[in-house]
Write an enzyme that holds these catalytic residues in place. Structure first.
Site, PDB file in Angstrom:
ATOM      1  N   ASP A 161      12.611   7.415 -83.578  1.00 25.45           N
ATOM      2  CA  ASP A 161      12.798   6.632 -82.353  1.00 25.45           C
ATOM      3  C   ASP A 161      14.153   6.964 -81.738  1.00 25.45           C
ATOM      4  OD1 ASP A 161      12.138   4.883 -80.318  1.00 25.45           O
ATOM      5  OD2 ASP A 161      12.821   3.092 -81.394  1.00 25.45           O
ATOM      6  N   LEU A 162      14.449   8.239 -81.681  1.00 24.81           N
ATOM      7  CA  LEU A 162      15.737   8.673 -81.155  1.00 24.81           C
ATOM      8  C   LEU A 162      15.739   8.555 -79.634  1.00 24.81           C
ATOM      9  CD1 LEU A 162      18.452   9.817 -82.099  1.00 24.81           C
ATOM     10  CD2 LEU A 162      17.523  12.105 -81.701  1.00 24.81           C
TER      11      LEU A 162
END
Length: 351
Positions: free
Chosen positions: A178-179
């Protein structure tokens, strides 16, 4: 805290800096590593030793102080666990101490509470006054050197997550999943650190086990790689999740580049694909743009006017290859950015 603790902390620091008697590790000239030297006894910005050290020490009533240097004595300190007054870290590659950040025992806490009949799990971390990179970019145009500082430090964090470290103080390889700029924090020294590992997956060569849950299509839709959107990702392959991180990291680089001042020109902050999808895009919105139309964010033409930032633009393109295995690795991104970031001028925040 008793008066004993500060003395112990000071003694540990003196020992770590090699200023007291202790066992000497003899290393040949070929075995010496170059280290960043940042402590009161440094005569130069670098030093050579058998290993590099980072020592975090807190004296009574004061804030923790970080000391970086070289180690030739007291190798047993490298095996010590952090306490509330000292944390000692050793590494054995040149300049590997440069981007190491340590915490003291007791500085991070967790809690479980209930609000509106819902259980909440809290993780308490260090406070970073600049907030997330998303917030920082909203209010702050960037000089090129500051843009590179943010990019390099974020890349160092991603490379550290992705690599498996073996040994008694090792770590598994970690993919974030979930960068995005909201999950990258800007520290007081204007370097980035990666946060919010709630969706991360870990992998070690020994166990070869992945815990990804039942839904591989997780994360923030705007930052999802094409293989996630069209559900073609190899869910049994850890490398697949690292490749999706690299896609997202390219989008974070684009956000940084857009806010970088070149020849006096800078653009307002916008999220990736702002001109192609709604404010809250659906899976189908993103799938059409990224998979069907094979669109990527438009890279500002003005980046070509700067030899360093034109290299940053090329790196973005190599993060967005449709073939996941063709994308750059986090380590390659880190090394390339470090080469680009060679100018000695100290980054600053403009007002």
């Amino acid at each position: 805290m008793t008066s004993e603790i500060p003395r112990k902390g000071l003694l540990m620091l003196l020992v770590a800096l090699g200023l007291t008697k202790g066992g000497v590790v003899k290393a040949s000239k070929d075995q010496l590593v170059n280290c960043t030297c940042e402590n009161p006894h440094c005569k130069k910005p670098t030093c050579q030793g058998a290993w590099c050290t980072v020592v975090l020490v807190r004296e009574q009533g004061g804030h923790p102080q970080v000391h970086r240097g070289c180690g030739n004595m007291n190798p047993e300190l490298c095996l010590g666990r952090p306490t509330e007054f000292v944390h000692h870290h050793c590494c054995y590659r040149s300049f590997c101490n440069h981007n190491v950040s340590l915490v003291l025992e007791g500085f991070i806490a967790s809690d479980m509470t209930s609000r509106n009949s819902s259980t909440q799990l809290w993780l308490i971390t260090h406070f970073h006054e600049h907030g997330s990179l998303y917030d920082f970019l909203q209010r702050q145009p960037l000089e090129p050197q500051l843009a590179l500082r943010l990019a390099v430090s974020a890349a160092c964090g991603l490379a550290h997550l992705h690599v498996e470290i073996f040994g008694t103080q090792g770590k598994p390889a970690i993919a974030h999943r979930d960068l995005k700029s909201r999950n990258v924090l800007v520290k007081s020294d204007l370097q980035c650190c990666i946060a919010d590992l709630g969706l991360a997956v870990m992998h070690s060569q020994g166990s070869d086990y992945l815990d990804i849950g039942n839904n591989p299509r997780v994360g923030t839709k705007r930052y999802m790689a094409p293989e996630v959107l069209d559900e073609q990702i190899r869910t049994d392959c850890f490398e697949s999740y690292k490749w999706t991180d690299v896609w997202a990291f390219g989008l974070v680089l684009w956000e940084i580049a857009r806010r970088t001042i070149i020849n006096g020109i800078v653009e307002d902050y916008k999220p990736p694909f702002y001109d192609m999808v709604p404010n809250d895009p659906s899976f189908d919105d993103m799938k059409k743009v990224v998979c069907t139309d094979q669109q990527t964010p438009t890279i500002p033409n003005r980046l070509a006017a700067d030899p360093v930032l034109s290299g940053l633009a090329q790196m973005m393109r190599e993060c967005w290859y449709p073939n996941p295995s063709a994308r750059l690795t986090a380590l390659r991104i880190k090394k390339t950015l470090q080469k680009l970031s060679h100018h000695p001028e100290k980054p600053k925040v403009t007002h």
